[in-house]
Design an enzyme around this catalytic site. Structure first.
Site: not given
Ligand SMILES: [Zn+2]
Length: 141
Positions: A24, A52-53, A59, A68, A111, A114
């Site tokens: 990550q 974005w991350v 996460s 994803d 997203e 996701h």
């Molecule tokens: Zn994801």
């Protein structure tokens, strides 16, 4: 979920599953670097990249219960796969974690790829009520 979708002609695959803290961190650093290469300052690049991350430690991929899912472009378009998932994933206990109309609540941009496992009962409730996970949790308290 994949078998049923594939039996109906959809081409899809898991692009990302479990990620370690290190992975990550690396993803975030790569994104920051990409923005810096576009001429952004270090602080600007960090701010943009974090949209974005997910910041390491936050996460859902680090939990191991989020995936994803992308289209195999030779068989399906992304839109076809995302629609299929949006309408069917709940039957298998998965929810679209970051819907486009809930970004103000989730704090994460749309997203459509996701998905997070929450179990069939919660997934049905979230899907049929049109709410996001944060709103669902509020109903439990
Ligand atoms: Zn994801």
């Amino acid at each position: 979920m994949f078998n049923d979708a594939r039996a109906q002609g959809y081409g899809l695959f898991v692009r990302e599953g479990y990620r370690t803290q290190e992975e990550q961190q690396q993803l975030l650093e790569e994104k920051i670097e990409a923005y810096e290469n576009e001429g952004k300052s270090k602080s600007e690049a960090k701010k943009l990249a974090e949209q974005w991350v997910a910041i390491p430690g936050t996460s859902e991929h680090q939990l191991g219960i989020a995936v994803d899912i992308n289209a195999d472009a030779t068989k399906s378009s992304s839109d076809d796969v995302y629609s299929r998932l949006a309408e069917n994933a709940y039957k298998y206990g998965f929810i679209k974690r970051y819907p486009s109309d809930k970004t103000d609540i989730t704090g994460v941009i749309n997203e459509p790829w996701h998905y997070r496992y929450v179990g069939k009962e919660a997934a049905l409730e979230i899907y049929s009520s049109g709410i996001c996970l944060e709103e669902y949790i509020d109903t439990l308290e």
